[in-house]
Design a protein around this motif. Structure first.
Motif, PDB file in Angstrom:
ATOM      1  N   UNK A 319       0.836  -1.206   0.000  1.00 54.85           N
ATOM      2  CA  UNK A 319       0.000   0.000   0.000  1.00 54.85           C
ATOM      3  C   UNK A 319       0.868   1.251   0.000  1.00 54.85           C
ATOM      4  N   UNK A 320       0.359   2.299  -0.628  1.00 51.62           N
ATOM      5  CA  UNK A 320       1.076   3.588  -0.647  1.00 51.62           C
ATOM      6  C   UNK A 320       0.761   4.339   0.644  1.00 51.62           C
ATOM      7  N   UNK A 321       1.799   4.703   1.363  1.00 47.48           N
ATOM      8  CA  UNK A 321       1.650   5.419   2.628  1.00 47.48           C
ATOM      9  C   UNK A 321       1.632   6.925   2.357  1.00 47.48           C
ATOM     10  N   UNK A 322       0.558   7.576   2.754  1.00 48.13           N
ATOM     11  CA  UNK A 322       0.478   9.031   2.618  1.00 48.13           C
ATOM     12  C   UNK A 322       1.332   9.730   3.669  1.00 48.13           C
ATOM     13  N   UNK A 323       1.270   9.216   4.913  1.00 49.41           N
ATOM     14  CA  UNK A 323       2.024   9.867   5.981  1.00 49.41           C
ATOM     15  C   UNK A 323       2.098   8.967   7.200  1.00 49.41           C
ATOM     16  N   UNK A 324       3.141   9.172   7.974  1.00 42.22           N
ATOM     17  CA  UNK A 324       3.220   8.633   9.328  1.00 42.22           C
ATOM     18  C   UNK A 324       2.965   9.802  10.263  1.00 42.22           C
ATOM     19  N   UNK A 325       1.816   9.767  10.925  1.00 47.19           N
ATOM     20  CA  UNK A 325       1.440  10.868  11.817  1.00 47.19           C
ATOM     21  C   UNK A 325       1.966  10.588  13.210  1.00 47.19           C
ATOM     22  N   UNK A 326       2.600  11.572  13.799  1.00 44.92           N
ATOM     23  CA  UNK A 326       3.097  11.498  15.168  1.00 44.92           C
ATOM     24  C   UNK A 326       2.505  12.675  15.929  1.00 44.92           C
ATOM     25  N   UNK A 327       1.411  12.406  16.608  1.00 41.85           N
ATOM     26  CA  UNK A 327       0.734  13.459  17.362  1.00 41.85           C
ATOM     27  C   UNK A 327       0.741  13.142  18.844  1.00 41.85           C
ATOM     28  N   UNK A 328       1.226  14.036  19.689  1.00 41.95           N
ATOM     29  CA  UNK A 328       1.284  13.740  21.122  1.00 41.95           C
ATOM     30  C   UNK A 328      -0.105  13.656  21.740  1.00 41.95           C
ATOM     31  N   UNK A 329      -0.251  12.751  22.703  1.00 41.46           N
ATOM     32  CA  UNK A 329      -1.480  12.581  23.475  1.00 41.46           C
ATOM     33  C   UNK A 329      -1.087  12.515  24.950  1.00 41.46           C
ATOM     34  N   UNK A 330      -2.015  12.859  25.822  1.00 34.48           N
ATOM     35  CA  UNK A 330      -1.714  12.821  27.256  1.00 34.48           C
ATOM     36  C   UNK A 330      -2.169  11.501  27.867  1.00 34.48           C
ATOM     37  N   UNK A 331      -1.326  10.984  28.771  1.00 28.76           N
ATOM     38  CA  UNK A 331      -1.588   9.710  29.432  1.00 28.76           C
ATOM     39  C   UNK A 331      -1.417   9.886  30.945  1.00 28.76           C
ATOM     40  N   UNK A 332      -2.083   9.005  31.688  1.00 28.75           N
ATOM     41  CA  UNK A 332      -2.035   9.079  33.144  1.00 28.75           C
ATOM     42  C   UNK A 332      -1.267   7.887  33.703  1.00 28.75           C
ATOM     43  N   UNK A 333      -1.003   7.921  35.006  1.00 23.13           N
ATOM     44  CA  UNK A 333      -0.147   6.903  35.610  1.00 23.13           C
ATOM     45  C   UNK A 333      -0.832   5.551  35.753  1.00 23.13           C
ATOM     46  N   UNK A 334      -2.163   5.495  35.592  1.00 23.28           N
ATOM     47  CA  UNK A 334      -2.856   4.210  35.706  1.00 23.28           C
ATOM     48  C   UNK A 334      -3.695   3.876  34.478  1.00 23.28           C
ATOM     49  N   UNK A 335      -3.641   4.728  33.449  1.00 22.31           N
ATOM     50  CA  UNK A 335      -4.375   4.457  32.230  1.00 22.31           C
ATOM     51  C   UNK A 335      -5.827   4.878  32.251  1.00 22.31           C
TER      52      UNK A 335
END
Length: 810
Positions: A319-335
């Motif tokens: 498959x042709x890859x348009x992009x690899x997106x790297x977007x930060x998200x916030x996470x907590x200590x217990x999920x």
């Protein structure tokens, strides 16, 4: 469209953050009739992390309340376009979740047993049937799959804009390009917020603030002294060009053994995942103007996900890859995400930390926080996400970074029963930690306290995790034997401990507690603290040290919650002070029929039943240590709890060990405590006891004193329920099949109908079988005979096991 930046001088509620969580909160506040709502967004709506979210929306969560919240979100998303005229991109395309291993399939069966109890439609399908649902799948190595037709996906930006229109239609004001600069507070409560735009600045006086700042929430909270323990991690997915066979109704797919998910987008695929070791975004602070921006590609880090995806869906190899997106998200200590009123500042609420599941959770979370603000209290039991589950040390940046590297992967990790997280350990240690570790202790963690779960014999390895009967069971059964026949020592230092004192301390406690705490000095009282609905806010023991001084012992995880509950109920003009003394004292329990014999060898004080009756305490000598002893047993049977200052704990422990060798003295852990307390019928907060359960339902009416002088919180609700009867009842169960092994959370069937879940489960040596507790629910009030006379079964991973119900084990 951006409104003119004209901020009002006053608002009932100011929301900070224009992602989906903030806009959902505004929508639901306005829907509840709170017309004077202002939302401040430092950039544009969705510009932080919402705009690049994948948009997967599933129904099932770990608990009944959390699942109800998620299902509400789906109902909202599916109807919102008709209300606002703006599309949300919601599509009920269903989800297909595949299992590569037999253990994963068993885990899915356990999860789907709960889903059935919660009313979710699903169907287990064979690998071939999974391939028919999704022809791009490789299926030759699958053990099975589950199809959930009610799941789907949404367009995060469209959904947020539709919610925003719904909020505006009801009078809420949404102001973009306005940054919240600081919080104005007075006497421990919110008074207002200072803001700044490109050409103006000012202050809005308000009654409440909601921090919906996403990955900025921690830093914004710190401005007001509020701890919001979340941390950003880099989160990746690829977007492809169109792929043959992928169409608009293509289902969401998840392969948790490969850590990956898929959804359709414009005829191609979005493929991302939750790798086992994540990449925290370690920047000094989140840039203020990080709007509609991404982080650099990192194909090396993404390799494990891409490799697994090519294996599961070979079409990705070409498959042709348009992009690899790297977007930060916030996470907590217990999920789990963070919701509720901050303990540090009254009327400061938080709705953040969604662990890359904000689209699925924001609809329900926005409703819950709005109901909390308008109603003045949590609308239901939200302990799993309550901000008060954290402690001040969770603000530590290294702690958050290292734990985030682990919690991101929890989404798709193989979650074994009683599995412990591995990072940021050890942090909090008892004075006995090194001694117990040298004796083979296998430690668990509770609010970052290291606690011995059980003890391995010399040279033995820790048994591997399992969904069936665990390898550590023989070790725990031997600890049970020693507790019932000889004498054991439990290190329970992790208990939270407070001293409450002052002229009005007794009056405050009498108002908070359902039991009567106006007892003689040195007496101990077990009591509940209830909410206005009569539900448990906590259960604890209180020892009266003097006329105006009390020692409070409560659960390890409840320190922040209980301190907040007590402090917020001290009225203006009342003189009473609560001091956390957790780290000052250890709690060592000496349990078993030989406990008194052991203590008498190293203490000259009389600890017999007449000198020290049940629930009495007194100061005694134990070896060289001076301790407060209580005749008290959480595990049932004879025993003592010893409260000793931490500097004397190791000395006292060594004296006990030296004196008890010929008595068969041994150490025992929390797995034994848990099994024996179930056997003894002892309830645990967070399991059998919580804000949605009353003492009448929990069977703890013995600790309620309706006739004590004065009123107490929850009394009127208890009186009403006493007269009307309860349609929910806590039962104890013995599994008829001695080989059945529940872990807790399994559905309870009453006359063939799902009526609840097991709240706790263990294995009793005395009974030779599994024992458990759980609530059964009915649509009407039942007699005791009716509760016990019904036919009960327990669903363990889809297999039905008969169970016998009891109010108390004989």
């Amino acid at each position: 469209m951006t409104e003119n930046v004209v901020c009002p001088e006053f608002a009932q509620v100011v929301i900070v953050g224009g992602g989906i969580a903030g806009v959902s909160t505004a929508y639901h506040l306005a829907k509840l009739g709170c017309r004077d709502v202002v939302l401040l967004e430092q950039g544009k709506l969705t510009c932080g992390t919402t705009w690049h979210a994948a948009g997967l929306v599933g129904q099932l969560r770990a608990t009944r309340n959390a699942t109800r919240m998620s299902r509400y979100g789906i109902e909202l998303y599916s109807s919102l376009e008709a209300e606002t005229g703006l599309a949300t991109g919601w599509k009920q395309c269903g989800s297909l979740n595949v299992a590569r291993t037999p253990d994963r399939l068993t885990l899915l069966k356990r999860q789907m047993a709960r889903a059935k109890s919660f009313g979710i439609d699903f169907e287990f399908v064979s690998p071939a049937e999974a391939g028919a649902i999704s022809p791009i799948l490789r299926i030759d190595d699958l053990s099975g799959a589950v199809w959930i037709p009610g799941d789907g996906k949404a367009n995060p930006t469209d959904l947020t804009q539709s919610l925003a229109r719904g909020a505006r239609m009801r009078g809420a004001r949404i102001l973009e390009d306005v940054r919240a600069m600081s919080v104005v507070s007075q006497r421990g409560a919110v008074e207002g917020i200072r803001w700044k735009s490109a050409d103006a600045e000012g202050e809005i006086r308000c009654e409440s603030i909601v921090n919906c700042g996403g990955q900025w929430a921690r830093e914004f909270g710190r401005l007001a002294g509020v701890n919001v323990p979340l941390f950003s991690a880099e989160h990746f997915y690829v977007v492809t060009r169109p792929i043959a066979g992928v169409h608009a109704d293509f289902p969401v797919m998840r392969d948790p053994d490969g850590y990956i998910y898929y959804k359709e987008e414009v005829g191609g695929l979005v493929m991302g995942g939750f790798e086992p070791v994540a990449k925290p975004w370690n920047v000094a602070s989140i840039p203020d103007r990080f709007e509609f921006q991404l982080l650099p590609e990192d194909w090396e880090h993404f390799e494990i996900l891409m490799t697994n995806a090519i294996h599961r869906t070979p079409c990705l190899e070409t498959a042709e890859i348009k992009m690899l997106l790297n977007g930060p998200e916030s996470f907590t200590v217990d999920g789990n995400f963070i919701l509720g009123e901050a303990p540090e500042l009254r009327r400061y609420f938080v709705c953040a930390g969604f662990n890359s599941a904000g689209i699925a959770n924001a609809g329900g979370a926005g409703r819950l926080i709005a109901e909390w603000i308008v109603g003045g209290r949590a609308p239901l039991d939200l302990w799993d996400v309550d901000i008060r589950r954290f402690a001040p040390f969770h603000a530590n940046r290294a702690h958050l970074s290292d734990r985030t590297a682990e919690t991101l992967g929890l989404h798709y990790a193989m979650r074994w029963p009683r599995e412990e997280l591995a990072t940021v350990r050890p942090l909090r240690r008892s004075p006995l930690y090194d001694r117990l570790r040298a004796k083979g202790a296998v430690f668990g963690s509770k609010l970052n306290w290291e606690r011995a779960n059980y003890f391995l014999p010399p040279g033995a390895d820790e048994p591997p995790p399992t969904l069936g009967r665990p390898g550590w069971l023989p070790l725990v059964l031997e600890e049970q034997r020693a507790t019932r026949e000889q004498v054991v020592v439990f290190d329970q230092t992790s208990f939270s401990k407070f001293v409450f004192k002052g002229r009005d301390a007794l009056g405050v406690l009498q108002r908070l507690c359902a039991n009567d705490v106006d007892v003689a000095v040195d007496r101990m009282v077990y009591t509940a603290m209830l909410n206005e609905r009569g539900g448990f806010e906590s259960d604890l023991t209180i020892t009266r040290l003097g006329d105006d001084s009390f020692f409070i012992l409560t659960g390890s995880a409840q320190a922040t919650r209980d301190a907040d509950w007590i402090n917020r109920h001290i009225r203006d003009g009342e003189f009473a002070v609560l001091v956390d003394v957790t780290s000052a004292y250890s709690v060592i329990s000496v349990m078993g029929p030989l406990a008194a014999t052991l203590l008498s060898r190293i203490s000259a004080d009389d600890i017999g039943k007449e000198a020290l009756p049940f629930s009495a305490t007194r100061e005694i000598d134990v070896g060289y240590a001076r301790v407060r002893a209580a005749r008290m047993s959480y595990v049932g049977g004879p025993g003592y709890e010893l409260y000793v200052t931490t500097d004397q704990c190791a000395t006292m422990y060594d004296a006990l060990q030296s004196a008890g060798e010929d008595l068969g003295l041994r150490d025992a852990g929390y797995y034994t405590i848990d099994a024996l307390r179930i056997e003894a019928g002892r309830r645990a907060w967070g399991a059998e006891l919580g804000p949605d359960e009353t003492p009448w339902e929990a069977g703890t009416g013995f600790a309620v004193k309706l006739d004590k002088p004065g009123d107490f919180i929850g009394k009127q609700a208890l009186l009403q329920q006493r007269d009307q009867g309860a349609a929910k009842r806590l039962l104890m169960f013995t599994l008829d099949d001695a080989m059945a092994f529940p872990w807790g959370g399994e559905p309870i069937l009453m006359d063939g109908t799902s009526v609840g879940e097991l709240t706790s489960a263990g294995y009793s040596r005395a009974r030779g079988r599994a024992i458990a507790m759980g609530y059964a629910r009915s649509d009407r009030t039942l007699t005791d005979e009716a509760w016990l006379g019904a036919k009960y079964d327990v669903d363990i991973a889809g297999e039905i096991f008969a169970a016998t119900a009891h109010f108390k084990l004989a």
